[in-house]
Write a protein that holds these residues in place. Structure first.
Motif, mmCIF file in Angstrom:
data_model
loop_
_atom_site.group_PDB
_atom_site.id
_atom_site.type_symbol
_atom_site.label_atom_id
_atom_site.label_comp_id
_atom_site.label_asym_id
_atom_site.label_seq_id
_atom_site.Cartn_x
_atom_site.Cartn_y
_atom_site.Cartn_z
ATOM 1 N N ARG A 86 8.802 16.211 -7.211
ATOM 2 C CA ARG A 86 10.185 16.679 -7.017
ATOM 3 C C ARG A 86 11.194 15.523 -7.071
ATOM 4 N N LEU A 87 10.756 14.327 -6.683
ATOM 5 C CA LEU A 87 11.682 13.198 -6.751
ATOM 6 C C LEU A 87 11.897 12.761 -8.197
ATOM 7 N N LEU A 88 10.836 12.795 -8.967
ATOM 8 C CA LEU A 88 10.969 12.427 -10.374
ATOM 9 C C LEU A 88 11.814 13.464 -11.113
ATOM 10 N N ASP A 95 0.821 -1.194 0.000
ATOM 11 C CA ASP A 95 0.000 0.000 0.000
ATOM 12 C C ASP A 95 0.871 1.265 0.000
ATOM 13 N N LEU A 96 1.887 1.263 0.848
ATOM 14 C CA LEU A 96 2.797 2.404 0.903
ATOM 15 C C LEU A 96 3.530 2.582 -0.423
ATOM 16 N N MET A 97 3.881 1.455 -1.039
ATOM 17 C CA MET A 97 4.639 1.524 -2.292
ATOM 18 C C MET A 97 3.793 2.065 -3.441
ATOM 19 N N LEU A 118 14.115 15.295 -9.780
ATOM 20 C CA LEU A 118 15.501 15.098 -9.349
ATOM 21 C C LEU A 118 16.190 14.011 -10.173
ATOM 22 N N LEU A 119 15.500 12.915 -10.357
ATOM 23 C CA LEU A 119 16.098 11.825 -11.133
ATOM 24 C C LEU A 119 16.354 12.243 -12.570
ATOM 25 N N ALA A 120 15.427 12.991 -13.127
ATOM 26 C CA ALA A 120 15.605 13.466 -14.496
ATOM 27 C C ALA A 120 16.832 14.367 -14.585
ATOM 28 N N ALA A 142 1.684 4.442 -3.268
ATOM 29 C CA ALA A 142 1.421 5.873 -3.168
ATOM 30 C C ALA A 142 2.187 6.593 -4.273
ATOM 31 N N PRO A 143 1.533 7.537 -4.946
ATOM 32 C CA PRO A 143 2.218 8.245 -6.039
ATOM 33 C C PRO A 143 3.439 9.007 -5.525
ATOM 34 N N LEU A 144 4.503 8.973 -6.299
ATOM 35 C CA LEU A 144 5.717 9.681 -5.903
ATOM 36 C C LEU A 144 5.555 11.169 -6.169
ATOM 37 N N PRO A 145 6.073 11.986 -5.276
ATOM 38 C CA PRO A 145 5.978 13.424 -5.508
ATOM 39 C C PRO A 145 6.826 13.836 -6.710
#
Lengths: 197, 71
Positions: free
Chosen positions: B50-52, B41-43, B54-56, B45-48
């Motif tokens: 800003r994290l995506l 369930d925790l996994m 950052l990876l980009a 959850a949509p990622l914010p």
């Protein structure tokens, strides 16, 4: 910096970034479990990603990147965030609609009850449940991540499960007569949340 | 004070008297399933963003470096 092995020929391997992307959901889930706060969890994951990226040469290909990333995240949490204290849990919004899971002979286990019980465990017990029981790491990996002996992980695991079962009123066959009743009362009254005065 | 008390402190005392052998395999199984469901369930959850983002950005940096190295 990150080497992209795939460029060296042979079968294309996932780049380091691909591995990070793949592990982001589990990293965030672990961060949420540790900090109990969505805001802190996101900061933690961000710090972890930056550290992982800067130290990608220290990752040994072929080993479990999840364990490696969890170690970084956990160290970051304990050095930077934990002193701020565990905030009032604000992760409720993260959970999907109320769910229950099949509890076998115990009937359906209500996930909200389960989370309430989990939140009441000591930090070290909750952590080991998340590492081993939830995210699928081995005892050995969990021991490495926490910097303790495997035996310590195993005993924490046993204590954590026993205590959870008690909090949920499903402590086991030997106590069914007594605990069935207690469990029924607990479930009806939602007695997990209120604490003894 | 002992058996039926579910207060914070008293559960520990109870836990020791149970011992690890006392936990029914069905109970262990139920807890295992609940843990996995909880984590899943925790996994999900949509990622914010800003994290995506950052990876980009990190990927863009890597590409720049590779390009300047003539790869």
């Amino acid at each position: 910096m990150a080497e992209t092995k795939a460029r060296e020929g042979g079968a294309p391997q996932p780049s380091f970034r691909d591995l990070l992307v793949r592990e982001m959901p589990s990293l965030r889930a672990f961060a949420l479990s540790l900090s109990g706060s969505t805001h802190k969890a996101d900061d933690l994951v961000q710090d972890t990603l930056l550290k992982a990226w800067g130290n990608s040469d220290k990752f040994e290909p072929g080993t479990n990147i999840r364990a490696w990333l969890f170690t970084i995240l956990r160290n970051t949490y304990f050095t930077l965030y934990r002193r701020q204290g565990r905030e009032v849990q604000d992760v409720d919004g993260v959970y999907s609609e109320k769910l229950s899971v099949d509890g076998g002979q115990e009937g359906a286990l209500d996930l909200a009850d389960f989370r309430a019980a989990l939140a009441r465990l000591p930090e070290d017990q909750r952590e080991v449940l998340i590492l081993v029981g939830a995210s699928g790491l081995s005892y050995e990996e969990a021991a490495d991540i926490c910097g303790v002996a495997i035996g310590t992980i195993k005993s924490r695991m046993n204590r954590a499960r026993t205590r959870l079962a008690q909090l949920l009123g499903i402590a086991g066959a030997s106590d069914l007569a007594g605990d069935r009743q207690t469990g029924a009362v607990l479930k009806q009254g939602g007695a997990i949340a209120p604490k003894n005065p | 004070m002992k058996a039926n008390s579910f207060g914070d402190r008293n559960v520990d005392e109870g836990a020791e008297s149970f011992g690890e052998a006392g936990l029914d395999p069905n109970v262990q199984d139920a807890i295992g399933k609940a843990l996995k469901a909880h984590f899943q369930d925790l996994m999900q959850a949509p990622l914010p963003d800003r994290l995506l983002v950052l990876l980009a950005e990190l990927q863009a940096k890597e590409n720049d470096q590779s390009a300047s190295q003539g790869n």
